[in-house]
Write a protein that holds these residues in place. Sequence first.
Motif, PDB file in Angstrom:
ATOM      1  N   THR A  64       5.557  -3.761  -8.059  1.00  0.00           N
ATOM      2  CA  THR A  64       4.270  -3.313  -8.579  1.00  0.00           C
ATOM      3  C   THR A  64       3.129  -3.742  -7.670  1.00  0.00           C
ATOM      4  OG1 THR A  64       5.201  -3.639 -10.795  1.00  0.00           O
ATOM      5  CG2 THR A  64       2.817  -3.419 -10.663  1.00  0.00           C
TER       6      THR A  64
ATOM      7  N   LEU B 177      -4.625   3.885  -1.418  1.00  0.00           N
ATOM      8  CA  LEU B 177      -4.660   2.498  -0.976  1.00  0.00           C
ATOM      9  C   LEU B 177      -3.636   2.254   0.130  1.00  0.00           C
ATOM     10  CD1 LEU B 177      -4.491   1.105  -4.599  1.00  0.00           C
ATOM     11  CD2 LEU B 177      -6.554   1.290  -3.210  1.00  0.00           C
TER      12      LEU B 177
ATOM     13  N   GLY C 103      -4.305   5.418 -13.925  1.00  0.00           N
ATOM     14  CA  GLY C 103      -4.784   5.050 -12.597  1.00  0.00           C
ATOM     15  C   GLY C 103      -5.995   5.869 -12.203  1.00  0.00           C
ATOM     16  N   CYS C 104      -6.770   5.337 -11.260  1.00  0.00           N
ATOM     17  CA  CYS C 104      -8.025   5.983 -10.872  1.00  0.00           C
ATOM     18  C   CYS C 104      -7.865   7.005  -9.747  1.00  0.00           C
ATOM     19  CB  CYS C 104      -9.050   4.927 -10.470  1.00  0.00           C
ATOM     20  SG  CYS C 104      -8.644   4.031  -8.948  1.00  0.00           S
TER      21      CYS C 104
ATOM     22  N   THR D 214      -1.009   5.963  -3.993  1.00  0.00           N
ATOM     23  CA  THR D 214      -2.100   6.371  -4.863  1.00  0.00           C
ATOM     24  C   THR D 214      -2.016   5.575  -6.157  1.00  0.00           C
ATOM     25  OG1 THR D 214      -2.061   8.594  -3.933  1.00  0.00           O
ATOM     26  CG2 THR D 214      -3.138   8.341  -6.067  1.00  0.00           C
ATOM     27  N   CYS D 215      -3.145   5.120  -6.636  1.00  0.00           N
ATOM     28  CA  CYS D 215      -3.216   4.409  -7.912  1.00  0.00           C
ATOM     29  C   CYS D 215      -2.992   5.428  -9.027  1.00  0.00           C
ATOM     30  CB  CYS D 215      -4.587   3.738  -8.057  1.00  0.00           C
ATOM     31  SG  CYS D 215      -4.880   3.046  -9.690  1.00  0.00           S
ATOM     32  N   THR D 216      -1.808   5.351  -9.669  1.00  0.00           N
ATOM     33  CA  THR D 216      -1.455   6.304 -10.717  1.00  0.00           C
ATOM     34  C   THR D 216      -1.207   5.650 -12.075  1.00  0.00           C
ATOM     35  OG1 THR D 216       0.909   6.135 -10.259  1.00  0.00           O
ATOM     36  CG2 THR D 216      -0.328   7.825  -9.041  1.00  0.00           C
TER      37      THR D 216
ATOM     38  N   GLU E 142      -2.104  -1.359 -12.856  1.00  0.00           N
ATOM     39  CA  GLU E 142      -0.881  -1.611 -12.103  1.00  0.00           C
ATOM     40  C   GLU E 142      -0.086  -0.322 -11.942  1.00  0.00           C
ATOM     41  OE1 GLU E 142       0.311  -6.173 -12.901  1.00  0.00           O
ATOM     42  OE2 GLU E 142       0.772  -4.784 -14.545  1.00  0.00           O
ATOM     43  N   THR E 143       0.537  -0.155 -10.774  1.00  0.00           N
ATOM     44  CA  THR E 143       1.387   0.990 -10.468  1.00  0.00           C
ATOM     45  C   THR E 143       2.721   0.471  -9.949  1.00  0.00           C
ATOM     46  OG1 THR E 143      -0.497   2.413  -9.913  1.00  0.00           O
ATOM     47  CG2 THR E 143       1.643   3.051  -9.011  1.00  0.00           C
TER      48      THR E 143
ATOM     49  N   SER F 258      -1.423  -3.871  -7.896  1.00  0.00           N
ATOM     50  CA  SER F 258      -2.581  -3.722  -8.757  1.00  0.00           C
ATOM     51  C   SER F 258      -3.722  -3.126  -7.942  1.00  0.00           C
ATOM     52  CB  SER F 258      -2.987  -5.082  -9.321  1.00  0.00           C
ATOM     53  OG  SER F 258      -4.129  -4.963 -10.136  1.00  0.00           O
ATOM     54  N   CYS F 259      -4.340  -2.070  -8.436  1.00  0.00           N
ATOM     55  CA  CYS F 259      -5.439  -1.415  -7.734  1.00  0.00           C
ATOM     56  C   CYS F 259      -6.653  -2.350  -7.689  1.00  0.00           C
ATOM     57  CB  CYS F 259      -5.811  -0.119  -8.437  1.00  0.00           C
ATOM     58  SG  CYS F 259      -7.201   0.753  -7.683  1.00  0.00           S
TER      59      CYS F 259
END
Length: 84
Positions: A57, A33, A28-29, A18-20, A66-67, A59-60
């Motif tokens: 890392t 992903l 994050g949104c 998950t984009c966090t 970046e997560t 990137s969404c």
Amino acid sequence: MEVIKKGRKQRGWSKEFTCTGEGNGGGGCGAVLLVSQHDLYYTRSHHYDGSSDTYITFSCPDCGVETDVRNIPVTPRGTRPPRS
């Protein structure tokens, strides 16, 4: 369980994340992903005492945040996307 319609053949390692924005200030949104080792890259932070830390890392693709992820069983093969 029964397969109703076959999907594509899985190639290489991938996992859902998950984009966090974890490790990068949040923001994050929340997109879920499917991230492969070709989407992962190394990032580093440098400290005033001269030490540094390395992170893995992604990137969404939706929001660009970046997560950082932990406990990944593969070597990252991607490169950091250019910043716009």
